[in-house]
Scaffold this active site. Structure first.
Site, PDB file in Angstrom:
ATOM      1  N   ARG A  29     -29.885  -9.692  34.149  1.00  0.00           N
ATOM      2  CA  ARG A  29     -28.531  -9.918  34.686  1.00  0.00           C
ATOM      3  C   ARG A  29     -28.186 -11.383  34.471  1.00  0.00           C
ATOM      4  NH1 ARG A  29     -25.265  -8.760  40.182  1.00  0.00           N
ATOM      5  NH2 ARG A  29     -25.250  -6.737  39.179  1.00  0.00           N
ATOM      6  N   HIS A  51     -21.214  -3.872  32.312  1.00  0.00           N
ATOM      7  CA  HIS A  51     -22.068  -3.522  33.450  1.00  0.00           C
ATOM      8  C   HIS A  51     -22.363  -2.014  33.364  1.00  0.00           C
ATOM      9  CE1 HIS A  51     -24.082  -3.849  37.132  1.00  0.00           C
ATOM     10  NE2 HIS A  51     -23.094  -3.979  37.982  1.00  0.00           N
ATOM     11  N   GLN A 101     -23.766   0.378  36.252  1.00  0.00           N
ATOM     12  CA  GLN A 101     -22.791   0.681  37.299  1.00  0.00           C
ATOM     13  C   GLN A 101     -21.979   1.924  36.930  1.00  0.00           C
ATOM     14  OE1 GLN A 101     -22.083  -1.158  40.387  1.00  0.00           O
ATOM     15  NE2 GLN A 101     -20.992   0.751  40.743  1.00  0.00           N
ATOM     16  N   ASP A 157     -12.194  -3.956  41.359  1.00  0.00           N
ATOM     17  CA  ASP A 157     -13.326  -4.882  41.366  1.00  0.00           C
ATOM     18  C   ASP A 157     -12.768  -6.228  41.841  1.00  0.00           C
ATOM     19  OD1 ASP A 157     -15.717  -6.216  40.855  1.00  0.00           O
ATOM     20  OD2 ASP A 157     -15.514  -6.196  38.677  1.00  0.00           O
ATOM     21  N   CYS A 181     -17.272  -1.274  42.693  1.00  0.00           N
ATOM     22  CA  CYS A 181     -18.694  -1.497  42.414  1.00  0.00           C
ATOM     23  C   CYS A 181     -19.383  -2.280  43.533  1.00  0.00           C
ATOM     24  CB  CYS A 181     -18.859  -2.209  41.081  1.00  0.00           C
ATOM     25  SG  CYS A 181     -17.858  -3.701  40.928  1.00  0.00           S
ATOM     26  N   ARG A 218     -26.616   3.859  42.551  1.00  0.00           N
ATOM     27  CA  ARG A 218     -27.187   2.831  41.658  1.00  0.00           C
ATOM     28  C   ARG A 218     -28.688   3.040  41.536  1.00  0.00           C
ATOM     29  NH1 ARG A 218     -24.971  -1.915  40.878  1.00  0.00           N
ATOM     30  NH2 ARG A 218     -26.209  -1.807  38.982  1.00  0.00           N
TER      31      ARG A 218
END
Ligand code: CP
Ligand code: NVA
Length: 331
Positions: free
Chosen positions: A106, A133, A136, A230, A271, A316
């Site tokens: 990440r 991402h 996700q 987001d 998310c 997740r």
């Protein structure tokens, strides 16, 4: 032909076919049932994985660690490493590839995960870059399958806000691949890169998907199954609050917007983390500076029956587990 993802990296959903994505979703569902039944797995037994975090995380880090623990892998958490400072990505990848069976990254540019994958010789999993991402999106797709009783190909997702960020890009790719209807709702200056839009429209033309860009709220959200948002300012862009607030205030997800979907069952997704109240340090600072009590979503929507954000967060774990098991697992 059966799907076999052994040895593959998971860098962006662009690299995966619809069949492979369905395979990962099915595997995640199986692993979720197993975990919920309290069955300890061994699909990652004796595997060693390293988690590199150059940006903050709660869900992604914990999901990788818990998934590894539940399936028997050993984990090294790596932050503040030499990589990119005193040692090149290439040299770091060479070293880590000799210790580990898989590497999660990440951080910043997509170039970094691409290089880790190129030089380590082991699967590399993208835990969020500036551009994408993808883990996700797997969690979000699984959540939609669980909560909306229609095939994915009948689902309309409206992504509201900074539509050119990692989540906006990844949702557009996910929808194109899965034959879904994707709408980016944002001021024109925050629409996704035209090159990516063109590429995804070409994929959508083959899968039966649809990609649309709007700046008009009424036109965009009509008949939405999912309204997704987001943060307005992603990690690494903290200097942009004033500019983004000005641009995105009309695009806050509130009850008025949800009603415009004209779908009583419309779901709200995010998310996370989300700025929906004043219970964080950053939210308090923004309130002091700009007078906003909520940003991308109101507390009312966040806590409403439309909101499935915590089901998403739970997924997740199961979808990240599926990615590791599919690419390095003993199955
Ligand atoms: N959604 C997500 O990636 O959360 P974290 O930043 O907490 O990992
Ligand atoms: N766009 C956000 C996603 C966080 C999960 C960020 O990059 O900060």
């Amino acid at each position: 032909m059966p799907v076999n993802l052994k040895g593959r990296s998971f860098l962006t959903l662009k690299d995966f076919t619809q069949k492979e994505i369905f395979y990962l979703l099915d595997l995640a569902r199986d692993l979720k049932s197993k975990a919920r039944a309290g069955i300890k797995g061994d699909t990652l037994k004796d595997k060693n994985i390293v988690l590199i975090f150059d940006k903050s995380s709660t869900r992604t880090r914990c999901a990788f660690e818990m998934a590894a623990a539940q399936e028997g892998a050993n984990v090294t958490f790596l932050t503040n490493s030499q990589m990119g400072k005193k040692e090149s990505i290439e040299d770091t990848a060479e070293v880590l590839g000799r210790y580990y069976n898989g590497i999660e990254y990440r951080g910043f540019g997509q170039k970094i995960v691409n290089e880790l994958a190129k030089f380590s010789g082991v699967p590399v999993w993208n835990g969020l870059t500036d551009e994408y991402h993808p883990t996700q999106i797997l969690a979000d797709l699984l959540t939609i399958q669980e909560k909306i009783f229609k095939p994915l190909s009948h689902i309309k997702v409206v992504f509201v806000g900074d539509a050119r960020n990692n989540m906006g890009n990844s949702w557009m790719i996910g929808c194109a691949k899965m034959g879904m209807h994707f709408v980016a709702l944002a001021p024109k200056s925050l629409w996704p890169d035209p090159k990516l839009v063109k590429e995804m429209k070409e994929i959508a033309a083959c899968t039966g998907g649809k990609i649309e860009l709007y700046s008009n709220v009424d036109l965009a959200v009509k008949n939405a199954d999912v309204i997704y948002t987001d943060v307005w300012v992603s990690m690494g862009e903290e200097a942009k609050y004033a500019e983004r607030i000005k641009l995105l205030k009309p695009y806050q997800v509130n009850m008025k917007m949800l009603k415009k979907a004209k779908n009583p069952h419309v779901k709200f997704m995010h998310c996370l983390p989300a700025f929906h109240d004043l219970n964080t340090e950053v939210a308090k600072e923004i309130h002091k500076k700009f007078g906003l009590k909520e940003m991308e979503v109101t507390d009312e929507v966040f806590r409403s029956h439309h909101s499935i954000v915590f089901d998403e967060a739970e997924n997740r774990l199961h979808t990240i587990k599926a990615v590791m098991v599919a690419t390095i697992g003993n199955i």
